[in-house]
Design an enzyme around this catalytic site. Sequence first.
Site, PDB file in Angstrom:
ATOM      1  N   LYS A   1       0.975  -1.135  -0.084  1.00  0.00           N
ATOM      2  CA  LYS A   1      -0.031  -0.023   0.061  1.00  0.00           C
ATOM      3  C   LYS A   1       0.841   1.116   0.007  1.00  0.00           C
ATOM      4  O   LYS A   1       0.636   2.162  -0.630  1.00  0.00           O
ATOM      5  CB  LYS A   1      -0.882  -0.027   1.251  1.00  0.00           C
ATOM      6  CG  LYS A   1      -1.870  -1.128   1.234  1.00  0.00           C
ATOM      7  CD  LYS A   1      -2.621  -1.413   2.349  1.00  0.00           C
ATOM      8  CE  LYS A   1      -3.767  -2.564   2.263  1.00  0.00           C
ATOM      9  NZ  LYS A   1      -4.247  -3.089   3.586  1.00  0.00           N
TER      10      LYS A   1
ATOM     11  N   GLN B   1      -3.985  -1.346   9.828  1.00  0.00           N
ATOM     12  CA  GLN B   1      -3.739  -2.644   9.467  1.00  0.00           C
ATOM     13  C   GLN B   1      -4.536  -3.842  10.336  1.00  0.00           C
ATOM     14  O   GLN B   1      -4.151  -3.799  11.362  1.00  0.00           O
ATOM     15  CB  GLN B   1      -2.548  -3.259   9.083  1.00  0.00           C
ATOM     16  CG  GLN B   1      -2.297  -4.313   8.460  1.00  0.00           C
ATOM     17  CD  GLN B   1      -2.972  -4.467   7.010  1.00  0.00           C
ATOM     18  OE1 GLN B   1      -2.916  -3.807   6.094  1.00  0.00           O
ATOM     19  NE2 GLN B   1      -3.561  -5.589   6.762  1.00  0.00           N
TER      20      GLN B   1
ATOM     21  N   ASP C   1     -10.789   3.859   5.095  1.00  0.00           N
ATOM     22  CA  ASP C   1     -10.698   2.308   4.953  1.00  0.00           C
ATOM     23  C   ASP C   1     -12.226   2.154   5.049  1.00  0.00           C
ATOM     24  O   ASP C   1     -12.499   0.671   5.101  1.00  0.00           O
ATOM     25  CB  ASP C   1      -9.616   1.415   5.723  1.00  0.00           C
ATOM     26  CG  ASP C   1      -9.506  -0.044   5.529  1.00  0.00           C
ATOM     27  OD1 ASP C   1      -9.838  -0.252   3.966  1.00  0.00           O
ATOM     28  OD2 ASP C   1      -9.248  -0.710   6.213  1.00  0.00           O
TER      29      ASP C   1
END
Length: 285
Positions: free
Chosen positions: A55, A99, A122
């Site tokens: 990413k 994450q 996200d």
Amino acid sequence: MSQARLMEGTALARRTLETTAKRAAHLTERTGQAPCLATVLVGEDPASVTYVRMKRNRCRAAGIESRHVALPAATTTEELVGVLRTLSHDPAVHGILLQHPMGAHIDERAAFEAIAPEKDVDGVTFASFATMSFGLPGFVSCTPGGIMRLLDEYDVDPAGKRAVVVGRSAILGKPAGMLLLARDATVTYCHSRTRDLSAAVREADIVVAAVGRPRLIKGQDIKPGAVVVDAGYNAGNVGDVDFDSAAERASLITPVPGGVGPMTIATLLEQTVDAAARQTGDRGV
């Protein structure tokens, strides 16, 4: 021999990232501030380390600044929440990616909720799920958002179709179903306690497999002509669908890898530029 057409996400993701890079460059030129995505990683799980590195590399290629916060595996929920709140209040940070999964000792939901909604690129907070479900401005969960873009790319209109989502996680299964519902599909959620899963899947015009169990969905479970979206990723590059047998009955099917995955990252970076534009007040991107 496989009859289904492949729903490949690589080319669509590349085009999306090219557009995102142009928007990022324009925003940087007009505001003097590059879009910035902060990634937070707890521990050193090899898969998570790889995902975050990927990413960050995509960020650099798209002209998005990447700030990485690496925390030890022993980090407590309270400590993690403090880091996320600090990033949320930092005007130089426009998007935050925590994450996951994290260690079992961490309250994942408390950590997600420490992310300011305007920086939740996200799509993992309560606020993002609510705005997405009600069709209001906000950020979608990236994998479900990428799935919808793939369906559009291949001219799959969910309206009036039966969609079965196998999986009910807060960041994949549930939001995928809500996005399909918003597009007028009739949605059924299935999960580990669903009785006769095969029978439910056989009724589906659109199948979204998002349960994290390798090759759970067999070809015999697929309705002839159905569209199959495999959002699972298991050891050995294996999805939640038995690809070879399912491809003999489906009309369209995503490969693993190369299907949903590329669109997840593309959606994340696109939403980071969206967040930066909103926070800087720049309406030209």
